[in-house]
Design a protein around this motif. Structure first.
Motif, PDB file in Angstrom:
ATOM      1  N   ILE A 114      -5.107   7.033  -4.781  1.00 50.08           N
ATOM      2  CA  ILE A 114      -6.172   6.148  -4.342  1.00 50.08           C
ATOM      3  C   ILE A 114      -5.649   5.008  -3.461  1.00 50.08           C
ATOM      4  O   ILE A 114      -6.367   4.485  -2.613  1.00 50.08           O
ATOM      5  N   TYR A 115      -4.364   4.633  -3.644  1.00 45.98           N
ATOM      6  CA  TYR A 115      -3.761   3.599  -2.793  1.00 45.98           C
ATOM      7  C   TYR A 115      -2.904   4.269  -1.733  1.00 45.98           C
ATOM      8  O   TYR A 115      -2.148   5.200  -2.030  1.00 45.98           O
ATOM      9  N   VAL A 116      -3.002   3.788  -0.506  1.00 48.30           N
ATOM     10  CA  VAL A 116      -2.339   4.468   0.614  1.00 48.30           C
ATOM     11  C   VAL A 116      -0.842   4.152   0.673  1.00 48.30           C
ATOM     12  O   VAL A 116      -0.090   4.856   1.336  1.00 48.30           O
ATOM     13  N   SER A 117      -0.407   3.090   0.020  1.00 48.76           N
ATOM     14  CA  SER A 117       1.011   2.716   0.016  1.00 48.76           C
ATOM     15  C   SER A 117       1.253   1.741  -1.128  1.00 48.76           C
ATOM     16  O   SER A 117       0.315   1.198  -1.728  1.00 48.76           O
ATOM     17  N   ARG A 127      -1.324  -1.187  -2.758  1.00 50.97           N
ATOM     18  CA  ARG A 127      -1.542  -1.335  -4.196  1.00 50.97           C
ATOM     19  C   ARG A 127      -1.251  -2.761  -4.647  1.00 50.97           C
ATOM     20  O   ARG A 127      -2.041  -3.381  -5.367  1.00 50.97           O
ATOM     21  N   GLU A 128      -0.138  -3.311  -4.222  1.00 49.88           N
ATOM     22  CA  GLU A 128       0.242  -4.660  -4.641  1.00 49.88           C
ATOM     23  C   GLU A 128      -0.726  -5.709  -4.109  1.00 49.88           C
ATOM     24  O   GLU A 128      -1.148  -6.616  -4.845  1.00 49.88           O
ATOM     25  N   LEU A 129      -1.083  -5.597  -2.831  1.00 50.63           N
ATOM     26  CA  LEU A 129      -1.995  -6.577  -2.231  1.00 50.63           C
ATOM     27  C   LEU A 129      -3.389  -6.498  -2.837  1.00 50.63           C
ATOM     28  O   LEU A 129      -4.056  -7.526  -3.028  1.00 50.63           O
ATOM     29  N   CYS A 161      -9.702  -2.654 -16.847  1.00 45.98           N
ATOM     30  CA  CYS A 161      -8.922  -3.414 -15.866  1.00 45.98           C
ATOM     31  C   CYS A 161      -8.079  -2.562 -14.937  1.00 45.98           C
ATOM     32  O   CYS A 161      -7.610  -3.036 -13.914  1.00 45.98           O
ATOM     33  N   GLY A 162      -7.815  -1.299 -15.286  1.00 44.42           N
ATOM     34  CA  GLY A 162      -6.903  -0.497 -14.472  1.00 44.42           C
ATOM     35  C   GLY A 162      -5.470  -0.999 -14.610  1.00 44.42           C
ATOM     36  O   GLY A 162      -5.093  -1.586 -15.626  1.00 44.42           O
ATOM     37  N   GLU A 163      -4.689  -0.798 -13.552  1.00 45.98           N
ATOM     38  CA  GLU A 163      -3.270  -1.173 -13.589  1.00 45.98           C
ATOM     39  C   GLU A 163      -3.050  -2.679 -13.663  1.00 45.98           C
ATOM     40  O   GLU A 163      -2.044  -3.135 -14.203  1.00 45.98           O
ATOM     41  N   ALA A 164      -3.972  -3.453 -13.103  1.00 46.50           N
ATOM     42  CA  ALA A 164      -3.937  -4.919 -13.235  1.00 46.50           C
ATOM     43  C   ALA A 164      -2.550  -5.501 -12.999  1.00 46.50           C
ATOM     44  O   ALA A 164      -2.035  -6.295 -13.791  1.00 46.50           O
ATOM     45  N   LEU A 165      -1.931  -5.135 -11.889  1.00 43.50           N
ATOM     46  CA  LEU A 165      -0.533  -5.483 -11.637  1.00 43.50           C
ATOM     47  C   LEU A 165      -0.271  -6.990 -11.608  1.00 43.50           C
ATOM     48  O   LEU A 165       0.815  -7.439 -11.953  1.00 43.50           O
ATOM     49  N   MET A 203      -4.839  -6.311   8.803  1.00 43.30           N
ATOM     50  CA  MET A 203      -4.532  -7.723   8.535  1.00 43.30           C
ATOM     51  C   MET A 203      -3.187  -7.888   7.843  1.00 43.30           C
ATOM     52  O   MET A 203      -2.487  -8.890   8.040  1.00 43.30           O
ATOM     53  N   HIS A 204      -2.789  -6.856   7.066  1.00 43.26           N
ATOM     54  CA  HIS A 204      -1.599  -7.011   6.228  1.00 43.26           C
ATOM     55  C   HIS A 204      -0.464  -6.049   6.593  1.00 43.26           C
ATOM     56  O   HIS A 204       0.516  -5.947   5.854  1.00 43.26           O
ATOM     57  N   GLY A 205      -0.596  -5.351   7.713  1.00 41.57           N
ATOM     58  CA  GLY A 205       0.543  -4.611   8.232  1.00 41.57           C
ATOM     59  C   GLY A 205       0.785  -3.226   7.667  1.00 41.57           C
ATOM     60  O   GLY A 205       1.916  -2.737   7.712  1.00 41.57           O
ATOM     61  N   PHE A 206      -0.264  -2.552   7.168  1.00 40.67           N
ATOM     62  CA  PHE A 206      -0.057  -1.172   6.724  1.00 40.67           C
ATOM     63  C   PHE A 206      -1.135  -0.236   7.303  1.00 40.67           C
ATOM     64  O   PHE A 206      -1.572   0.713   6.662  1.00 40.67           O
TER      65      PHE A 206
END
Length: 234
Positions: free
Chosen positions: A14-17, A21-23, A48-52, A162-165
């Motif tokens: 679900i996250y592309v990188s 995921r972190e952002l 909450c999911g992974e809730a990093l 906006m965030h470079g990915f």
């Protein structure tokens, strides 16, 4: 909801990188913090999911309860946050058994679309029981009937640029189109609510809700509501 729980408990795309995921979780944490009024509050993050970035939220409140249905995700949460005594990890069943009027702020973000209407009713009733008389529910990232997947793609690409990915986002969108997520979304669908429909649903469950101007997260085409106890409802 069980099929979605199984999906998020698996190794999904679900996250592309890693950066995405972190952002994503840092932004959600920042938005949740904006609703915390006092440093001694008890905050419940429901499903909450992974809730990093939960440590960020824990820094802003007294106790943070991370409630998660998927056992694998819950195990990772326990391992990740075990040293932090401010963070408690619970199953949804354990949350149902919590004392009433024990939570100042409850958050359900990007959850309603994966629940049936009845499942959401049940969750809202649990949360209403747990909220203190002055407590609030923040129900975020609610999908609207008139907004389709195209807007989700645009929101992701804007966030990525906006965030470079951005390149990773393009590749990830292709991967998602070929993944189990697309098939699951096609077969199960996602639950969507109009603004008035969600406000009425909250009211039927003993809560008075209003839509706020800014959605939690990076998708401006989804909705966030803040709800409190309806007067005279026990």
């Amino acid at each position: 909801m069980d099929e979605w729980i199984d999906y998020y408990d698996s190794t999904h795309t679900i996250y592309v990188s890693k950066l995405h995921r972190e952002l994503h979780f840092k932004l959600i944490a920042r938005d949740i913090i904006a609703y915390i009024d006092r440093p001694d509050q008890v905050v419940l993050d429901y499903a909450c999911g992974e809730a990093l970035s939960s440590n960020m939220v824990a820094d802003a409140c007294g106790t943070l309860i991370l409630a998660e249905a998927a056992p694998g995700v819950r195990g990772r949460l326990i391992a990740r946050f075990a040293p932090d005594t401010r963070i408690k990890v619970r199953s949804l069943q354990e949350v149902r058994n919590m004392p009433e009027k024990s939570v100042d702020l409850a958050v359900m973000n990007s959850v309603s679309q994966y629940m049936t209407a009845d499942e959401l009713d049940q969750a809202l009733q649990v949360i209403r029981r747990l909220l203190k008389p002055s407590g609030r529910l923040v129900l975020g990232d609610v999908l609207r009937p008139e907004v389709g997947m195209f807007r989700d793609v645009i929101a992701l690409l804007r966030f990525a640029a906006m965030h470079g990915f951005f390149r990773d986002a393009l590749i990830g969108l292709v991967s998602t189109a070929l993944s189990d997520y697309r098939e699951l979304r096609k077969n199960l669908g996602l639950q969507r609510y109009g603004e008035a429909e969600m406000i009425a649903k909250l009211e039927r469950n003993g809560l008075i809700g209003t839509r706020v101007r800014t959605n939690i997260g990076y998708n401006p085409w989804r909705m966030t509501f803040v709800a409190v106890h309806a007067p005279g409802v026990e």
